[in-house]
Design an enzyme around this catalytic site. Structure first.
Site, PDB file in Angstrom:
ATOM      1  N   HIS A 221       0.802  -1.228   0.000  1.00  0.00           N
ATOM      2  CA  HIS A 221       0.000   0.000   0.000  1.00  0.00           C
ATOM      3  C   HIS A 221       0.832   1.274   0.000  1.00  0.00           C
ATOM      4  CE1 HIS A 221       1.011  -0.137   4.241  1.00  0.00           C
ATOM      5  NE2 HIS A 221       0.630   1.121   4.339  1.00  0.00           N
TER       6      HIS A 221
HETATM    7  C1  UD1 Z   1      -2.256   5.501   5.861  1.00  0.00           C
HETATM    8  C2  UD1 Z   1      -0.946   5.959   6.526  1.00  0.00           C
HETATM    9  C3  UD1 Z   1       0.101   4.865   6.388  1.00  0.00           C
HETATM   10  C4  UD1 Z   1      -0.410   3.539   6.894  1.00  0.00           C
HETATM   11  C5  UD1 Z   1      -1.709   3.211   6.159  1.00  0.00           C
HETATM   12  C6  UD1 Z   1      -2.309   1.893   6.580  1.00  0.00           C
HETATM   13  C7  UD1 Z   1      -0.374   8.352   6.469  1.00  0.00           C
HETATM   14  C8  UD1 Z   1       0.490   9.346   5.837  1.00  0.00           C
HETATM   15  N1  UD1 Z   1      -0.411   7.137   5.884  1.00  0.00           N
HETATM   16  O1  UD1 Z   1      -2.002   5.351   4.478  1.00  0.00           O
HETATM   17  O2  UD1 Z   1       1.234   5.223   7.151  1.00  0.00           O
HETATM   18  O3  UD1 Z   1       0.548   2.544   6.670  1.00  0.00           O
HETATM   19  O4  UD1 Z   1      -2.649   4.267   6.417  1.00  0.00           O
HETATM   20  O5  UD1 Z   1      -3.468   1.645   5.848  1.00  0.00           O
HETATM   21  O6  UD1 Z   1      -1.010   8.620   7.455  1.00  0.00           O
HETATM   22  N2  UD1 Z   1      -9.316   4.899   1.718  1.00  0.00           N
HETATM   23  C9  UD1 Z   1     -10.484   4.191   1.699  1.00  0.00           C
HETATM   24  N3  UD1 Z   1     -11.056   3.860   2.886  1.00  0.00           N
HETATM   25  C10 UD1 Z   1     -10.517   4.185   4.078  1.00  0.00           C
HETATM   26  C11 UD1 Z   1      -9.323   4.913   4.093  1.00  0.00           C
HETATM   27  C12 UD1 Z   1      -8.731   5.253   2.898  1.00  0.00           C
HETATM   28  O7  UD1 Z   1     -11.005   3.882   0.648  1.00  0.00           O
HETATM   29  O8  UD1 Z   1     -11.083   3.837   5.127  1.00  0.00           O
HETATM   30  C13 UD1 Z   1      -8.665   5.232   0.427  1.00  0.00           C
HETATM   31  C14 UD1 Z   1      -8.969   6.636  -0.023  1.00  0.00           C
HETATM   32  O9  UD1 Z   1      -9.086   6.637  -1.402  1.00  0.00           O
HETATM   33  C15 UD1 Z   1      -7.742   7.391   0.372  1.00  0.00           C
HETATM   34  C16 UD1 Z   1      -6.655   6.332   0.224  1.00  0.00           C
HETATM   35  O10 UD1 Z   1      -7.270   5.109   0.579  1.00  0.00           O
HETATM   36  O11 UD1 Z   1      -7.514   8.506  -0.395  1.00  0.00           O
HETATM   37  C17 UD1 Z   1      -5.486   6.584   1.102  1.00  0.00           C
HETATM   38  O12 UD1 Z   1      -5.871   6.735   2.459  1.00  0.00           O
HETATM   39  P1  UD1 Z   1      -4.945   7.590   3.475  1.00  0.00           P
HETATM   40  O13 UD1 Z   1      -5.498   7.532   4.842  1.00  0.00           O
HETATM   41  O14 UD1 Z   1      -4.668   8.925   2.882  1.00  0.00           O
HETATM   42  O15 UD1 Z   1      -3.578   6.834   3.411  1.00  0.00           O
HETATM   43  P2  UD1 Z   1      -3.197   5.284   3.435  1.00  0.00           P
HETATM   44  O16 UD1 Z   1      -2.621   4.944   2.119  1.00  0.00           O
HETATM   45  O17 UD1 Z   1      -4.302   4.432   3.942  1.00  0.00           O
END
Ligand code: UD1
Length: 390
Positions: A221
């Site tokens: 991820h």
């Molecule tokens: C975040 C953390 C990362 C951690 C990861 C575990 C930061 C900078 N990154 O990354 O350190 O390893 O979580 O998962 O804080 N999304 C969904 N559903 C959700 C959450 C996210 O669909 O419940 C999708 C959205 O499109 C979003 C993307 O995932 O834009 C990324 O989510 P985000 O929380 O920005 O970062 P992660 O890649 O999950």
């Protein structure tokens, strides 16, 4: 007679994203079992919000529902961090915590630390001092800045202390306590779900797990692997090659799933012996990891869990903030290097792969050490009065 002192407010514990939950669960239980500590309030920033990324893990880990959910959701780093800050500021105003406890390195960790520290509320950072020395990783920025402003720093390995010392952090603020992630793992391992149940529930044929070599587990991820079409294309090609030798089970993170579709990589994956699953619960994941012949990942936590479970881990990154898993555990950094990955897979299939030992203090008692230390630390503090920059 002097003025009566206000009783200390509660400890505010913050979670935001999936990897925070397995650290906060044992800590909350230990805090609540320590009479010398004030009450505890659990705040969820809402950085992660999907049922699969949240509710299932809360249930598996026996985490109580958050007292407050700030509902921040997704956004750019700036927007997400700013929104957590804005909303958490109001919480600190209302609650007047005696301290704010943050874990790990996600955007919510830094955002809440900044808010608390500017309001004179002590910040307690659990999993302090880990460094990849790669500032292109958003988490590295979060780690460095959170540690700079934290009042109490709890570390999981001795290297962390050296990293903090180099950044000028006073060592009396730091305590080596062990690894909360391993507390959770040891507490729940006996209840882990068998892989055949997990795969059956996901609609995968039972024969998938009957391969003579067993199976491997994949998680990816990190933006460096999944956000760029060439990088993700390369990773998918490598996984398809590995899968020809040993079938792979891949619970796909929403960030990776969206990009697999966007970059047109779904067909190649569907044709390979790779079971693509939705994100799994904690007990499903633990069962998959425990029974895997090998794990391919770019996760931080899984590097630690595989070391504790004695399962060979091939980390698809060029660096790690958790070097102890390489030096003492079962972890090998392989990046997206075909030759390195092939050599590791050969080794796993021929000899069982890299062996290691469980690092010092990864013994399931980190949470009780933190609770005892924090109770003593809070007891020595003169309660602050009226310290607010608002
Ligand atoms: C975040 C953390 C990362 C951690 C990861 C575990 C930061 C900078 N990154 O990354 O350190 O390893 O979580 O998962 O804080 N999304 C969904 N559903 C959700 C959450 C996210 O669909 O419940 C999708 C959205 O499109 C979003 C993307 O995932 O834009 C990324 O989510 P985000 O929380 O920005 O970062 P992660 O890649 O999950």
């Amino acid at each position: 007679m002097g003025e009566m002192q206000a009783p200390p407010g509660p400890i505010v514990c913050v979670v935001g994203a999936r990897p925070n939950y397995m650290k906060m669960a044992p800590l909350l239980h230990a805090f609540r079992a320590t009479p010398a500590l004030p009450g505890v309030l659990l705040v969820h920033t809402g950085q992660h919000y999907d049922v699969a990324m949240n509710e299932r893990l809360f249930a598996d880990l026996e985490l109580p529902a958050p007292d407050l959910n700030l509902g921040v959701g997704s956004g750019s780093h700036a927007v997400q961090t700013a929104e957590v800050m804005r909303r958490f500021d109001a919480v600190v105003d209302d609650i007047v915590p005696c301290c704010v406890v943050v874990v790990g390195d996600v955007n919510s960790t830094l955002a809440c630390s900044l808010v608390a520290s500017k309001r004179g509320v002590p910040v307690v950072h659990v999993e302090a001092g880990l460094r990849s020395y790669d500032r292109t990783m958003p988490e590295e920025i979060n780690r460095v800045l959170t540690d700079q402003i934290a009042d109490v720093l709890y570390t999981t390995e001795r290297d962390a202390l050296r990293n903090l010392e180099q950044e000028g952090i006073a060592l009396e603020r730091v305590a080596f306590v062990g690894n909360l992630m391993i507390d959770a793992l040891l507490a729940h391992k006996a209840r882990a779900h068998a892989p055949h149940t997990t795969l059956r529930n996901a609609g995968v044929e039972a024969s998938f797990l009957e391969h003579a070599e067993g199976f491997g587990v994949v998680t990816l991820h990190r933006p460096s692997n999944v956000d760029d079409p060439d990088a993700l294309g390369e990773a998918v090609a490598l996984l398809c090659d590995v899968a020809r030798r040993i079938p792979l089970v891949w619970p796909v993170h929403p960030r990776a799933r969206a990009n697999i579709a966007r970059f047109g990589l779904a067909t190649a994956l569907e044709r390979a012996p790779i079971a693509l699953l939705q994100p799994q619960g904690y007990l499903e994941m633990l069962g998959l990891l425990a029974d895997a012949r090998l794990v391919l990942t770019d996760s931080g936590g899984i590097q630690e869990e595989t070391t504790a479970l004695a399962v060979p881990c091939l980390t698809m990154r060029e660096n790690t903030e958790r070097p102890i898993t390489v030096a003492h555990g079962t972890n090998t950094l392989v990046g997206r290097d075909r030759a390195r990955i092939e050599a590791c897979v050969d080794d796993v299939l021929k000899t069982g792969g890299k062996r290691g030992h469980v690092p010092e203090l990864w013994d399931g008692r980190a949470a009780s050490r933190i609770a005892a230390h924090l109770a003593a630390w809070l007891a020595t503090r003169v309660p602050r009065t009226g310290h607010s920059l608002a």
